[in-house]
Design an enzyme around this catalytic site. Structure first.
Site, PDB file in Angstrom:
ATOM      1  N   GLY A  98       0.821  -1.204   0.000  1.00  0.00           N
ATOM      2  CA  GLY A  98       0.000   0.000   0.000  1.00  0.00           C
ATOM      3  C   GLY A  98       0.852   1.250   0.000  1.00  0.00           C
ATOM      4  N   GLY A 100       2.780   3.489   1.519  1.00  0.00           N
ATOM      5  CA  GLY A 100       3.479   3.605   2.788  1.00  0.00           C
ATOM      6  C   GLY A 100       4.043   4.981   3.048  1.00  0.00           C
ATOM      7  N   ARG A 101       4.357   5.720   1.992  1.00  0.00           N
ATOM      8  CA  ARG A 101       4.873   7.086   2.140  1.00  0.00           C
ATOM      9  C   ARG A 101       4.064   8.081   1.321  1.00  0.00           C
ATOM     10  NH1 ARG A 101       9.902   7.721  -0.057  1.00  0.00           N
ATOM     11  NH2 ARG A 101       9.851   5.651  -0.989  1.00  0.00           N
ATOM     12  N   LYS A 121       4.288  12.735  -1.070  1.00  0.00           N
ATOM     13  CA  LYS A 121       5.185  11.615  -0.819  1.00  0.00           C
ATOM     14  C   LYS A 121       6.190  12.043   0.239  1.00  0.00           C
ATOM     15  CE  LYS A 121       8.036   8.090  -3.054  1.00  0.00           C
ATOM     16  NZ  LYS A 121       8.547   7.571  -4.351  1.00  0.00           N
ATOM     17  N   ASP A 133       8.457   4.912   8.831  1.00  0.00           N
ATOM     18  CA  ASP A 133       7.989   6.189   9.366  1.00  0.00           C
ATOM     19  C   ASP A 133       7.220   7.032   8.362  1.00  0.00           C
ATOM     20  OD1 ASP A 133       9.968   7.144   7.691  1.00  0.00           O
ATOM     21  OD2 ASP A 133      11.372   7.640   9.311  1.00  0.00           O
ATOM     22  N   GLY A 134       7.141   6.587   7.106  1.00  0.00           N
ATOM     23  CA  GLY A 134       6.383   7.326   6.108  1.00  0.00           C
ATOM     24  C   GLY A 134       7.050   8.595   5.628  1.00  0.00           C
ATOM     25  N   ASP A 268       3.770  -3.867  -7.959  1.00  0.00           N
ATOM     26  CA  ASP A 268       3.151  -2.723  -7.283  1.00  0.00           C
ATOM     27  C   ASP A 268       3.734  -1.401  -7.761  1.00  0.00           C
ATOM     28  OD1 ASP A 268       5.267  -4.135  -5.591  1.00  0.00           O
ATOM     29  OD2 ASP A 268       5.303  -2.160  -4.680  1.00  0.00           O
ATOM     30  N   ASN A 269       4.792  -1.459  -8.575  1.00  0.00           N
ATOM     31  CA  ASN A 269       5.361  -0.245  -9.163  1.00  0.00           C
ATOM     32  C   ASN A 269       5.018  -0.115 -10.642  1.00  0.00           C
ATOM     33  OD1 ASN A 269       6.581   0.459  -6.749  1.00  0.00           O
ATOM     34  ND2 ASN A 269       8.518  -0.528  -7.245  1.00  0.00           N
TER      35      ASN A 269
END
Length: 513
Positions: A98, A100-101, A121, A133-134, A268-269
């Protein structure tokens, strides 16, 4: 900027987790979770893309807009969220992944009806951060901001960058995953795209056997991003898959044209719109090498090496085919479509090489010509971009020593010079089969071969300079990348200096950001 017109069609249609719980966790049977940017006390704007802002309908920048650009003090109409997806990473099923950042602000429609999604982002953790930590660091943010815009101006389908800002906080990162974590400056990029939908969004729903939502997602994607599809029933989803295959193949051909290596082509990319997405450990090609990968995480297998990108894109499409199978229900169609993908890709690839060489049509004998050329490029370690620039200057009076000496990464001895001379003779003979003039042939080459590409060593120097508070090189690179088919700055159109051959963050990178 006018941010009052941002809307949220995705969250209005699909089920989501509306608890506003930012804790990292699995969110089964939902496609998004509402989450808020972390907020930063001392942000500082580094760059703002005024042209893009006008194009997408946000208008000019005002000082108060910085809060929005880093995710602070959002207006009430903005409902921020992150999406869930799954994927295959380095060939292995990774399960739920998902954003994440990345945190989505929503979608804006300009006066011409063009839709654009806006996404932060590096603005903080989401439920999909997987114990991270995103945040994002300055070096990766500069790389994404500049390269996405460079690719756009090269004519390669891509996400784009609206802004780049420091967050005012430090972030701990182990750049090479070698047990040496360091504090780095944090940063946030706002990136834009027609859509950030990925292969992985469809993989997630299919793996969860959420077939009704899978169908809804396919219908949503077709209606919003593939309006040319007008068929119904199963045929609609067949047409959808075929068009994704075509767009993906066309994208791979463009990567080969300009010498771009993505470095981490996980499913996912991969964009279902055929966009270049997620600029991580990428690189533009310096010395030509089909086995080159810029990603240290991809060693030693080199799954995502430059020369394998067509093959890997096909493998990724097989995974998308498996995900869409519940809607298409036709094994032979999917198999035939994917087999045709290879045929289509290689024909388009060779047509692209014809244009780079200034040939007006593809001949049967060109396969051997291209294979011999690849062997020459690898053996002599010729610079990919500069080779074609010099080829435009080639004539019967050319001095091969002066023409090619400055674009090789190994010394040119007499044997290597003879190989170049032999190739030039074959090239000149091939040009005589053209039905167009030499001027028209050169026009083909100049349109296909950039004079400037954003090399890793230039990015490295730019990041080092920005870290000291200066932006002169950033501004200069921005002007250069906006005009890649012109030689605005000859000092940028040179091969990578040998001093950078083994520099971490320049010749080699990791997924760390």
């Amino acid at each position: 900027m006018n941010i009052e017109q941002i809307r949220h069609p995705f969250t209005d249609i699909f089920p989501g987790d509306l608890s506003n719980n930012p804790m990292q966790r699995n969110t089964p049977k939902v496609l998004f979770a509402t989450t808020k940017p972390a907020g930063f006390d001392a942000p500082e704007l580094i760059a703002f893309n005024e042209t893009l802002s006008e194009e997408i309908g946000l208008g000019p920048y005002k000082n108060q807009d910085l809060d929005f650009l880093v995710g602070n003090h959002l207006p009430g109409n903005v409902k921020t969220y992150a999406t869930a997806y799954a994927g295959h990473q380095f060939g292995n099923w990774a399960g739920q992944l998902g954003d994440g950042r990345a945190i989505l602000a929503g979608e804006i429609i300009n006066k011409n009806g063009r839709k654009t999604e806006i996404q932060w982002k590096g603005a903080g953790a989401t439920p999909y951060s997987r114990h991270a930590d995103g945040r994002a660091v300055l070096r990766s943010s500069v790389r994404e901001y500049l390269m996405s815009e460079a690719m756009y101006h090269l004519g390669v389908p891509t996400t784009r960058a609206l802004s780049l800002a420091l967050t005012g906080e430090d972030v701990v990162r182990d750049m090479m995953y070698n047990g040496n974590p360091q504090l780095e400056k944090g940063a946030v990029v706002i990136r834009t795209a027609e859509s950030f939908l990925r292969f992985g969004h469809f993989e997630l729903l299919s793996a969860q056997r959420e077939y009704n939502t899978l169908e809804d997602l396919a219908d949503f994607t077709i209606e919003n991003y593939y309006p040319e599809i007008t068929t119904d029933g199963i045929q609609k989803y067949k047409d959808f898959f075929e068009k994704i295959c075509t767009r993906t193949a066309d994208l791979m051909v463009e990567w080969f044209r300009v010498g771009f290596v993505h470095g981490v082509m996980n499913t996912d990319n991969m964009s279902v719109l055929g966009l270049t997405i997620d600029y991580g450990p990428y690189s533009m090609m310096d010395e030509y090498d089909l086995n080159f990968t810029p990603n240290t995480t991809d060693l030693p297998g080199r799954r995502y090496a430059f020369g394998k990108q067509g093959q890997i894109s096909q493998w990724n499409l097989w995974q998308l085919a498996n995900a869409l199978h519940p809607l298409i229900k036709d094994d032979k169609f999917l198999e035939d479509t994917l087999n045709h993908y290879g045929t289509y890709f290689w024909e388009a690839h060779d047509q692209m090489l014809c244009r780079k060489f200034g040939f007006d049509e593809l001949l049967e004998s060109d396969e051997e010509f291209f294979t011999n050329w690849q062997g020459l490029m690898q053996e002599l370690q010729l610079d990919y971009t500069l080779f074609f620039n010099q080829l435009e200057k080639l004539n019967t009076e050319s001095d091969f020593q002066s023409l090619f000496a400055d674009i090789v990464y190994i010394p040119l001895d007499n044997r290597k010079l003879k190989k170049l001379e032999d190739f030039a003779g074959k090239y000149e003979a091939r040009l005589t089969t053209n039905t167009i003039s030499r001027e028209e042939s050169l026009a083909l080459m100049k349109h296909s071969n950039p004079k400037f590409t954003l090399r890793n060593y230039l990015l490295y120097e730019c990041i080092e300079e920005i870290s000291t508070g200066k932006t002169e090189m950033l501004e200069k690179l921005t002007r250069a990348l906006e005009n890649p088919y012109e030689e605005l700055y000859p000092e940028f159109s040179v091969k990578r200096p040998s001093t950078y051959d083994d520099t971490t963050g320049c010749s080699t990178l990791s997924c760390s950001s």
